[in-house]
Design an enzyme around this catalytic site. Structure first.
Site, PDB file in Angstrom:
ATOM      1  N   ALA A   1       3.099   6.051  -2.621  1.00 21.13           N
ATOM      2  CA  ALA A   1       4.293   6.840  -2.944  1.00 21.13           C
ATOM      3  C   ALA A   1       4.464   6.987  -4.454  1.00 21.13           C
ATOM      4  O   ALA A   1       4.753   8.089  -4.947  1.00 21.13           O
ATOM      5  CB  ALA A   1       5.532   6.199  -2.325  1.00 21.13           C
TER       6      ALA A   1
ATOM      7  N   GLY B   1       0.809  -1.210   0.000  1.00 21.82           N
ATOM      8  CA  GLY B   1       0.000   0.000   0.000  1.00 21.82           C
ATOM      9  C   GLY B   1       0.844   1.262   0.000  1.00 21.82           C
ATOM     10  O   GLY B   1       0.546   2.225  -0.720  1.00 21.82           O
ATOM     11  N   CYS B   2       1.902   1.259   0.780  1.00 19.29           N
ATOM     12  CA  CYS B   2       2.759   2.447   0.871  1.00 19.29           C
ATOM     13  C   CYS B   2       3.508   2.688  -0.433  1.00 19.29           C
ATOM     14  O   CYS B   2       3.721   3.827  -0.833  1.00 19.29           O
ATOM     15  CB  CYS B   2       3.710   2.316   2.049  1.00 19.29           C
ATOM     16  SG  CYS B   2       2.821   2.271   3.624  1.00 19.29           S
ATOM     17  N   THR B   3       3.879   1.616  -1.110  1.00 20.86           N
ATOM     18  CA  THR B   3       4.536   1.747  -2.409  1.00 20.86           C
ATOM     19  C   THR B   3       3.558   2.300  -3.436  1.00 20.86           C
ATOM     20  O   THR B   3       3.898   3.212  -4.203  1.00 20.86           O
ATOM     21  CB  THR B   3       5.107   0.385  -2.860  1.00 20.86           C
ATOM     22  OG1 THR B   3       6.061  -0.058  -1.887  1.00 20.86           O
ATOM     23  CG2 THR B   3       5.772   0.491  -4.215  1.00 20.86           C
TER      24      THR B   3
END
Length: 157
Positions: A48, A43-45
């Site tokens: 970002a 999710g963070c990738t």
């Protein structure tokens, strides 16, 4: 969550290059401050890379972006390098800044309770006040959502 109109808390954190970044460095322009739980997770990738892809359009609107997590500098440096991220990722290892932005606290995962970063985003206006607040966002498409909200009214639709 902080409310629209609130003064955005000042911060001084280290970015992926080991440089100090302050909120006040961005006075006079809009700043997207997004909080994410952990570098190099799915999710963070997604989130970002979404902001990275939106950077040219955000630049056209004079909007800067910073991502903040409680990852150490080495982890965010690797994360930024792995995905060619062209904006500052900031290390808030003890969650102090995330706490000021009401984006840190008790979480539960896999039956365990721990303190961590909540996936929230703020748009800070040129005057240092919160213009937009997004709580518990979905990483997929979030950058486009923020970008659409930042478009001048006459070209937003």
């Amino acid at each position: 969550m902080l409310d629209v109109g609130d003064e955005a808390p000042e911060f001084e954190l280290t970015n992926q290059h080991g440089e100090t970044v302050n909120r006040s460095d961005f006075e006079g322009q809009r700043l997207v401050v997004y909080f994410y739980p952990r570098a190099n997770t799915e999710g963070c990738t997604t989130e970002a890379c979404g902001f990275n892809d939106a950077l040219p359009r955000l630049d056209d609107l004079d909007v800067a972006v910073v991502g903040i997590s409680d990852d150490p500098v080495d982890d965010i440096d690797d994360f930024a390098a792995d995905y060619g991220l062209e904006f500052d990722l900031l290390s808030d290892e003890f969650g102090e800044v995330a706490t000021l932005y009401e984006s840190y606290g008790e979480k539960r995962m896999f039956g365990k309770t721990f303190d961590g970063v909540f996936r929230n985003t703020y748009v800070v206006g040129p005057d240092g006040r919160i213009e937009e607040a997004y709580e518990g966002v979905s990483p997929d498409g979030h950058a486009d959502e923020v970008l659409a909200d930042l478009q001048p009214a006459d070209i937003a639709h």
